[in-house]
Design a protein around this motif. Structure first.
Motif, PDB file in Angstrom:
ATOM      1  N   GLN A   8       0.842  -1.186   0.000  1.00 20.97           N
ATOM      2  CA  GLN A   8       0.000   0.000   0.000  1.00 20.97           C
ATOM      3  C   GLN A   8       0.881   1.241   0.000  1.00 20.97           C
ATOM      4  OE1 GLN A   8      -3.165  -0.365   2.736  1.00 20.97           O
ATOM      5  NE2 GLN A   8      -3.647   1.805   2.739  1.00 20.97           N
ATOM      6  N   CYS A  11      -1.057   6.951  -4.341  1.00 14.34           N
ATOM      7  CA  CYS A  11      -1.704   6.689  -5.630  1.00 14.34           C
ATOM      8  C   CYS A  11      -1.091   7.581  -6.705  1.00 14.34           C
ATOM      9  CB  CYS A  11      -3.202   6.940  -5.523  1.00 14.34           C
ATOM     10  SG  CYS A  11      -4.082   6.660  -7.080  1.00 14.34           S
ATOM     11  N   GLY A  16      -3.260  10.388  -3.293  1.00 14.17           N
ATOM     12  CA  GLY A  16      -3.507   9.992  -1.907  1.00 14.17           C
ATOM     13  C   GLY A  16      -2.287   9.295  -1.322  1.00 14.17           C
ATOM     14  N   ARG A  19      -3.483   5.119  -0.283  1.00 13.92           N
ATOM     15  CA  ARG A  19      -4.715   4.597  -0.865  1.00 13.92           C
ATOM     16  C   ARG A  19      -4.498   3.488  -1.893  1.00 13.92           C
ATOM     17  NH1 ARG A  19      -7.464  10.338  -2.498  1.00 13.92           N
ATOM     18  NH2 ARG A  19      -7.903  11.010  -0.378  1.00 13.92           N
ATOM     19  N   CYS A  33      -7.404   1.581  -5.683  1.00 15.74           N
ATOM     20  CA  CYS A  33      -7.207   2.805  -4.918  1.00 15.74           C
ATOM     21  C   CYS A  33      -8.503   3.062  -4.164  1.00 15.74           C
ATOM     22  CB  CYS A  33      -6.891   3.980  -5.835  1.00 15.74           C
ATOM     23  SG  CYS A  33      -6.856   5.589  -4.976  1.00 15.74           S
ATOM     24  N   ASN A  34      -8.398   3.388  -2.888  1.00 14.45           N
ATOM     25  CA  ASN A  34      -9.599   3.648  -2.099  1.00 14.45           C
ATOM     26  C   ASN A  34     -10.390   4.842  -2.620  1.00 14.45           C
ATOM     27  OD1 ASN A  34      -8.855   1.553  -0.422  1.00 14.45           O
ATOM     28  ND2 ASN A  34      -7.927   2.886   1.106  1.00 14.45           N
ATOM     29  N   HIS A  35      -9.764   5.713  -3.377  1.00 12.31           N
ATOM     30  CA  HIS A  35     -10.447   6.879  -3.929  1.00 12.31           C
ATOM     31  C   HIS A  35     -10.812   6.686  -5.411  1.00 12.31           C
ATOM     32  CE1 HIS A  35     -10.685  10.980  -5.676  1.00 12.31           C
ATOM     33  NE2 HIS A  35     -11.384  11.199  -4.587  1.00 12.31           N
TER      34      HIS A  35
END
Length: 95
Positions: A8, A11, A16, A19, A33-35
């Motif tokens: 992790q 990005c 980020g 993310r 990516c969490n976003h």
């Protein structure tokens, strides 16, 4: 590239800090990516470089030395769609 490790980290698309994860499932260059969400190597290339489909395919063609598959040719896609539409129309008219 540091972001292409299986850890992790930041990005490359949205910036980020923690993310992004490059997991490369099935050797497809997959990431999450969490976003930004999930994608594969092709979508990552397009988003990172800001390329259109055509530009990305031309870039990959130049890097690999091979031509993209025929199904990416716009004319053949259009011809195929028109043929499918004619077949559907003929089936509906026959019913």
């Amino acid at each position: 590239m540091k972001c292409l490790s299986k850890r992790q980290g930041p990005c490359p698309l949205c910036g980020g800090k923690t993310r992004f994860r490059f997991d490369n499932r099935n050797d497809a260059g997959t990431y999450f990516c969490n976003h930004c969400g999930a994608g594969n190597g092709y979508t990552l290339l397009r988003a990172f470089a800001g390329m259109t489909d055509r530009e990305a395919l031309e870039f990959l063609e130049g890097e690999s030395g091979c031509r993209p598959a025929a199904h990416y040719d716009e004319r053949s896609l259009k011809a195929k769609a028109e043929a499918e539409a004619r077949e559907k129309r003929a089936k509906l008219n026959a019913a």
